[in-house]
Write a protein that holds these residues in place. Structure first.
Motif, mmCIF file in Angstrom:
data_model
loop_
_atom_site.group_PDB
_atom_site.id
_atom_site.type_symbol
_atom_site.label_atom_id
_atom_site.label_comp_id
_atom_site.label_asym_id
_atom_site.label_seq_id
_atom_site.Cartn_x
_atom_site.Cartn_y
_atom_site.Cartn_z
ATOM 1 N N ALA A 125 -4.918 13.180 2.867
ATOM 2 C CA ALA A 125 -5.701 12.187 3.612
ATOM 3 C C ALA A 125 -5.498 10.790 3.042
ATOM 4 C CB ALA A 125 -7.189 12.562 3.580
ATOM 5 N N SER A 126 -5.380 10.681 1.721
ATOM 6 C CA SER A 126 -5.118 9.408 1.052
ATOM 7 C C SER A 126 -4.716 9.712 -0.381
ATOM 8 C CB SER A 126 -6.359 8.509 1.078
ATOM 9 O OG SER A 126 -6.055 7.203 0.613
ATOM 10 N N PHE A 127 -3.971 8.789 -0.994
ATOM 11 C CA PHE A 127 -3.583 9.011 -2.386
ATOM 12 C C PHE A 127 -3.448 7.676 -3.107
ATOM 13 C CE2 PHE A 127 0.285 8.955 0.155
ATOM 14 C CZ PHE A 127 1.169 8.164 -0.568
ATOM 15 N N PRO A 128 -3.637 7.674 -4.434
ATOM 16 C CA PRO A 128 -3.615 6.430 -5.203
ATOM 17 C C PRO A 128 -2.207 5.958 -5.500
ATOM 18 C CG PRO A 128 -4.019 8.270 -6.660
ATOM 19 C CD PRO A 128 -3.970 8.844 -5.269
ATOM 20 N N LEU A 129 -2.059 4.649 -5.610
ATOM 21 C CA LEU A 129 -0.774 4.024 -5.884
ATOM 22 C C LEU A 129 -0.862 3.276 -7.217
ATOM 23 C CD1 LEU A 129 -0.223 2.490 -2.316
ATOM 24 C CD2 LEU A 129 0.451 4.761 -3.124
ATOM 25 N N PHE A 130 -0.102 3.707 -8.193
ATOM 26 C CA PHE A 130 0.018 3.081 -9.523
ATOM 27 C C PHE A 130 1.445 3.281 -10.004
ATOM 28 C CE2 PHE A 130 -4.483 4.358 -9.517
ATOM 29 C CZ PHE A 130 -5.136 3.291 -10.127
ATOM 30 N N PRO A 131 2.046 2.359 -10.706
ATOM 31 C CA PRO A 131 1.596 1.022 -11.067
ATOM 32 C C PRO A 131 2.157 -0.063 -10.153
ATOM 33 C CG PRO A 131 3.445 1.618 -12.430
ATOM 34 C CD PRO A 131 3.220 2.759 -11.480
ATOM 35 N N TYR A 132 2.504 0.294 -8.913
ATOM 36 C CA TYR A 132 2.853 -0.688 -7.891
ATOM 37 C C TYR A 132 2.752 0.012 -6.547
ATOM 38 C CZ TYR A 132 7.396 1.680 -8.166
ATOM 39 O OH TYR A 132 8.386 2.638 -8.184
ATOM 40 N N CYS A 133 2.723 -0.785 -5.492
ATOM 41 C CA CYS A 133 2.568 -0.244 -4.138
ATOM 42 C C CYS A 133 3.842 -0.467 -3.324
ATOM 43 C CB CYS A 133 1.398 -0.928 -3.422
ATOM 44 S SG CYS A 133 -0.142 -0.919 -4.366
ATOM 45 N N ASN A 134 4.173 0.531 -2.531
ATOM 46 C CA ASN A 134 5.299 0.464 -1.606
ATOM 47 C C ASN A 134 6.639 0.359 -2.333
ATOM 48 O OD1 ASN A 134 3.789 0.684 0.942
ATOM 49 N ND2 ASN A 134 2.831 -1.182 0.185
ATOM 50 N N ARG A 135 7.633 -0.281 -1.730
ATOM 51 C CA ARG A 135 9.008 -0.150 -2.203
ATOM 52 C C ARG A 135 9.405 -1.241 -3.199
ATOM 53 N NH1 ARG A 135 8.150 1.234 2.801
ATOM 54 N NH2 ARG A 135 9.099 3.089 3.714
ATOM 55 N N ALA B 74 10.110 -7.715 7.970
ATOM 56 C CA ALA B 74 10.860 -6.787 7.119
ATOM 57 C C ALA B 74 12.216 -6.463 7.729
ATOM 58 C CB ALA B 74 10.060 -5.504 6.910
ATOM 59 N N ASP B 75 13.133 -6.028 6.859
ATOM 60 C CA ASP B 75 14.462 -5.630 7.316
ATOM 61 C C ASP B 75 14.472 -4.143 7.654
ATOM 62 O OD1 ASP B 75 14.583 -4.256 4.892
ATOM 63 O OD2 ASP B 75 15.875 -5.741 3.918
ATOM 64 N N ALA B 76 15.654 -3.609 7.912
ATOM 65 C CA ALA B 76 15.779 -2.209 8.326
ATOM 66 C C ALA B 76 15.350 -1.233 7.232
ATOM 67 C CB ALA B 76 17.226 -1.919 8.735
ATOM 68 N N ASP B 77 15.321 -1.690 5.983
ATOM 69 C CA ASP B 77 14.876 -0.852 4.871
ATOM 70 C C ASP B 77 13.391 -1.021 4.585
ATOM 71 O OD1 ASP B 77 17.324 0.388 4.325
ATOM 72 O OD2 ASP B 77 18.011 -1.318 3.130
ATOM 73 N N ARG C 249 14.685 11.354 -2.449
ATOM 74 C CA ARG C 249 14.357 11.240 -1.022
ATOM 75 C C ARG C 249 14.388 9.795 -0.530
ATOM 76 N NH1 ARG C 249 8.586 13.903 -0.649
ATOM 77 N NH2 ARG C 249 8.406 12.754 -2.631
ATOM 78 N N PHE C 250 14.263 8.851 -1.457
ATOM 79 C CA PHE C 250 14.096 7.459 -1.066
ATOM 80 C C PHE C 250 15.171 6.582 -1.707
ATOM 81 C CE2 PHE C 250 9.827 9.427 -1.492
ATOM 82 C CZ PHE C 250 9.512 9.494 -0.127
ATOM 83 N N ALA C 251 15.730 5.670 -0.893
ATOM 84 C CA ALA C 251 16.756 4.768 -1.402
ATOM 85 C C ALA C 251 16.172 3.725 -2.330
ATOM 86 C CB ALA C 251 17.463 4.079 -0.231
#
Length: 326
Positions: free
Chosen positions: A80-90, A210-213, A111-113
Motif C-alpha cells: 500500500a505504501s513504503f518508506p524511501l531512504f536515503p533518497y527518493c526516486n531515481r 522529464a525525459d524518456a527515463d 531491474r532498473f537502469a
C-alpha cells in the motif's frame, strides 16, 4: 511494476485474504483505532500493507491494499505504501559526485537502469515499541564493500506509525551514523485506489518535465499544475513527475463515494510526486523531500530539495492521512 486491472474503491474482502494466512499474519503488525485499521509488514521494506476502515459493507480502503504476491515476492512495490531512504526516486545512471569523489550505486538492482528509491525499502525493518494504535520500526544500514552499488554511508532510519485523531500518522526520521557528511532525502510512496471518478487536488507551483527515463529536464509550467488545483482526473495526463513548492497538503477524492483522503506533510516534505500513468491501475501521490535525481540536478536548493546531514545529525518530519466521509 504495473497491475493489469483497476482496483475498485471497495475491494472484496478476499483482497485481504493474506490476513488469514498464518504464515503471513505472523509477520504483520495490525494497528487498531475504532473502525480504522493499519497493517504493517516490517519484513517487506517496513511497508504499509493496508489502511482501511471496517464498515457494514466490508473493508473501505483508503490506500490500495497489498497484493498477495507482495508477500510471496517480498515486493514493496505491490504494497500500500513504503518508506524511501536515503533518497527518493531515481539517480541518473546510478551515480553522482559528492565530497570530491563519485558515489557509484550501479548494480544495486538489475531491474532498473537508474538507482531507485534508496535502499531501506529493500530490507526488513525491526519492530520496536508498540501498542494497539502505534508501532515503532527501525532500520540501520551498515555499508558492505562486497555488495555492488551499496550505499556507502552508515545511517539509521525510523518510522513511528500511529492511528490517532481519526488519521494515519507516519513520522519518518533518520540519523547520519557515518564519520563524514551524507547526502540525504526521504519520503513515502503511497498507492491509492484509482477509478474513473477519482480526483487529485494539490496547490503546486510548477512541474519538473522529464525525459524518456523519467529523469527531470527542466522546471516549468504544465497544464497539470492548474488541473491539480481544480481537481485532476488521473486519466487527464500521463504523469510520473515531480511538482515543486506544493502547500504540503493534497487530497485524493472519490466524489461518487462521497469520501476523500487528505494528506498533509511537515517541512521539509516540500516536493510532491504524482504517478498517474495512462491506461494503468496505479495512482501515487507521494510526499518527498527531494526531486528525482536531486544529487545531480542543477537548480536552487528550494527547487531541488534534499540536504546534507553532518555526522550525527538527525532529521524528522511527520506525514498524516486523514479520511473524511460524507
Amino acid at each position: 511494476m504495473r497491475d493489469v486491472s483497476l482496483n475498485p474503491i471497495r475491494p472484496p474482502a478476499t483482497e485481504l485474504a493474506w490476513l488469514d494466512d498464518p504464515a503471513i499474519a505472523a509477520t504483520l503488525v495490525t494497528l487498531t483505532a475504532g473502525a480504522l485499521r493499519a497493517v504493517i509488514a516490517p519484513g517487506v521494506g517496513g511497508a504499509l500493507a493496508a489502511f482501511y476502515e471496517i464498515t457494514t459493507d466490508g473493508p473501505l480502503h483508503w490506500l490500495r491494499p497489498a497484493a498477495h504476491a507482495a508477500f510471496e515476492q517480498r515486493d514493496p512495490l505491490r504494497m500500500a505504501s513504503f518508506p524511501l531512504f536515503p533518497y527518493c526516486n531515481r539517480i541518473r545512471d546510478a551515480r553522482f559526485e559528492f565530497g570530491g569523489g563519485t558515489v557509484d550505486l550501479a548494480g544495486n538492482d538489475s531491474r532498473f537502469a537508474h538507482a531507485l528509491h534508496g535502499n531501506a525499502w529493500r530490507h526488513p525493518w525491526q519492530v520496536g515499541a508498540r501498542s494497539d494504535g502505534s508501532v515503532d520500526l527501525h532500520f540501520e544500514h551498515e555499508p558492505d564493500p562486497r555488495v555492488p552499488g551499496d550505499w556507502p554511508f552508515r545511517y539509521r532510519a525510523q518510522q513511528r506509525i500511529e492511528l490517532r485523531g481519526g488519521a494515519l500518522c507516519v513520522t519518518l526520521s533518520a540519523q547520519n551514523l557515518a564519520v563524514r557528511p551524507m547526502p540525504f532525502g526521504m519520503g513515502h510512496h503511497p498507492y491509492y485506489p484509482r477509478t474513473a471518478q477519482t480526483r487529485v487536488y494539490a496547490d503546486v507551483q510548477a512541474m519538473w518535465h522529464a525525459d524518456a527515463d523519467v529523469l527531470p529536464t527542466h522546471l516549468g509550467p504544465h497544464p497539470a499544475v492548474d488541473a491539480l488545483r481544480e481537481g485532476m482526473s488521473p486519466d487527464a495526463f500521463d504523469l510520473d513527475n515531480n511538482f515543486a513548492n506544493w502547500t504540503r497538503e493534497a487530497t485524493i477524492a472519490w466524489p461518487d463515494e462521497h469520501r476523500r483522503l487528505t494528506m498533509t506533510a511537515d517541512a521539509p516534505f516540500d516536493h510532491l510526486v504524482v504517478f498517474a500513468p495512462a491506461n494503468d491501475a496505479q495512482l501515487c501521490v507521494e510526499p518527498v523531500t527531494n526531486t528525482t535525481d536531486c544529487f545531480n540536478a542543477v537548480g536552487m536548493r528550494e527547487q531541488v530539495g534534499g540536504c546534507v546531514l553532518a555526522p550525527g545529525e538527525e532529521i524528522a518530519a511527520t506525514l498524516t492521512w486523514t479520511p473524511q466521509r460524507g
